[in-house]
Design an enzyme around this catalytic site. Structure first.
Site, PDB file in Angstrom:
ATOM      1  N   SER A  96      47.540   5.455 -10.309  1.00  0.00           N
ATOM      2  CA  SER A  96      47.275   4.023 -10.496  1.00  0.00           C
ATOM      3  C   SER A  96      48.340   3.256  -9.717  1.00  0.00           C
ATOM      4  O   SER A  96      49.501   3.199 -10.129  1.00  0.00           O
ATOM      5  CB  SER A  96      47.330   3.647 -11.984  1.00  0.00           C
ATOM      6  OG  SER A  96      46.293   4.273 -12.694  1.00  0.00           O
ATOM      7  N   LYS A 171      40.919  -0.514 -11.816  1.00  0.00           N
ATOM      8  CA  LYS A 171      41.914   0.044 -12.744  1.00  0.00           C
ATOM      9  C   LYS A 171      42.831  -1.058 -13.265  1.00  0.00           C
ATOM     10  O   LYS A 171      43.202  -1.066 -14.452  1.00  0.00           O
ATOM     11  CB  LYS A 171      42.737   1.137 -12.069  1.00  0.00           C
ATOM     12  CG  LYS A 171      43.801   1.765 -12.974  1.00  0.00           C
ATOM     13  CD  LYS A 171      43.200   2.380 -14.233  1.00  0.00           C
ATOM     14  CE  LYS A 171      44.282   2.840 -15.223  1.00  0.00           C
ATOM     15  NZ  LYS A 171      44.973   4.056 -14.786  1.00  0.00           N
ATOM     16  N   LYS A 239      54.224  -1.244 -15.287  1.00  0.00           N
ATOM     17  CA  LYS A 239      53.925  -1.192 -13.850  1.00  0.00           C
ATOM     18  C   LYS A 239      52.507  -1.666 -13.571  1.00  0.00           C
ATOM     19  O   LYS A 239      52.267  -2.468 -12.654  1.00  0.00           O
ATOM     20  CB  LYS A 239      54.127   0.247 -13.357  1.00  0.00           C
ATOM     21  CG  LYS A 239      53.753   0.502 -11.915  1.00  0.00           C
ATOM     22  CD  LYS A 239      52.356   1.110 -11.772  1.00  0.00           C
ATOM     23  CE  LYS A 239      52.251   2.470 -12.427  1.00  0.00           C
ATOM     24  NZ  LYS A 239      50.902   3.073 -12.214  1.00  0.00           N
TER      25      LYS A 239
END
Length: 291
Positions: A96, A171, A239
């Protein structure tokens, strides 16, 4: 069956690589943590001494790494995937990361005759264990079709969502939804318990109505028990929320709730909860309520 090189055997990658072995593929794996490589060996895979060793002879290489800098280093850097890759290799990055990094990797791959997909996943550790991941794929149509049989050994919901980087954008949307839902479930728990209502019974009712969601299904019990063993760490979700807010700026859209939830995730990290499961957002909500 394919010869697969797998780089990145962490919480998610170790189970994914093991599932590929069980599906009959020949899997050679590498990770900077030797114990992770040993785990693959015990599952029936082959260890590699370095990235080049994982790539050598592979028809497909899968990377599952923490963030954009690691993907750039592993794929584009000296001794990396592209340096060792033969023309025609299929590279599936399931990390990701930022959409722009995926596009950079795809362009560099094309220059060397390597087919590239970005294919981040959702479903957490249990989804990786059960090969029930949701996989959102960006890249060219024919490359997606070539990769589909392998992806079907890792997940149940596999959707080609667009060109290079599109998987990462989807995502990011997934991660803002998950974090927002965890925050609201946390608020519900705090409200129920502060009001003297049994949290387990209250959430049971909520899960059966319109408020029902996968977070309640999968994490209600551990949240009520204040058990935050990591399935997906706060550090990684922090993140991902940065990726989501950056994507919003790039698209020129306002995501006000996402911004607020990103700050709650940042607070969890700042409070030292980064190594805990992302459901530990409950600790932040409790702190704000003096509980």
């Amino acid at each position: 069956m394919a010869k697969i090189g797998f780089v990145g055997l962490g919480i998610m990658g170790s189970h994914m690589a093991a599932n590929l072995v069980r599906a009959g593929h020949e899997v050679t794996g590498y990770d900077v943590v030797p114990a992770s490589v040993e785990k693959l060996l015990q599952a029936g895979g082959k260890p590699a001494p370095d990235i080049a060793g994982a790539v050598a002879g592979a028809e497909v290489v899968i990377t599952m790494l923490p963030d954009s800098p690691q993907v750039a280093e592993v794929v584009l850097g000296p001794g990396g995937v592209l340096e060792s890759a033969a023309s025609g290799l299929l590279l599936i990055d399931m990390s990701s990361i930022a959409p722009e990094t995926s596009r950079e990797v795809a362009a560099a791959g094309a220059a060397r005759g390597v087919r590239v997909l970005d294919a981040p996943v959702s479903g957490g550790e249990q989804g990786a264990i059960k090969a029930s991941l949701s996989i959102m794929v960006g890249g060219e149509d024919d490359v997606f079709e070539a990769a589909r049989p392998i992806l079907e050994d890792l997940g149940r919901t596999i959707v080609h969502v667009g060109g290079h980087g599109a998987g990462q954008t989807v995502k990011a949307a997934n991660q803002l939804l998950v974090a927002g839902t965890i925050a609201l479930v946390s608020e519900a728990i705090v409200l129920l318990e502060a009001s003297g209502v049994d949290g387990e019974r209250g959430l049971e009712v909520l899960a059966g109505g319109l408020a029902g969601n996968r977070i309640l299904d999968l994490k209600a019990a551990t949240m009520l028990a204040r058990q935050f063993d990591p399935g997906f760490r706060i550090d990684l979700h922090h993140k991902d929320m940065g990726i989501a807010t950056t994507a919003a700026r790039s698209a020129g859209v306002a995501l006000p709730v996402t911004g607020q939830v990103a700050q709650l995730v940042a607070a969890a990290k700042a409070k030292g909860h980064g190594s805990l499961d992302h459901s530990a957002l409950l600790k932040v909500i409790e702190d704000l309520s003096g509980r």
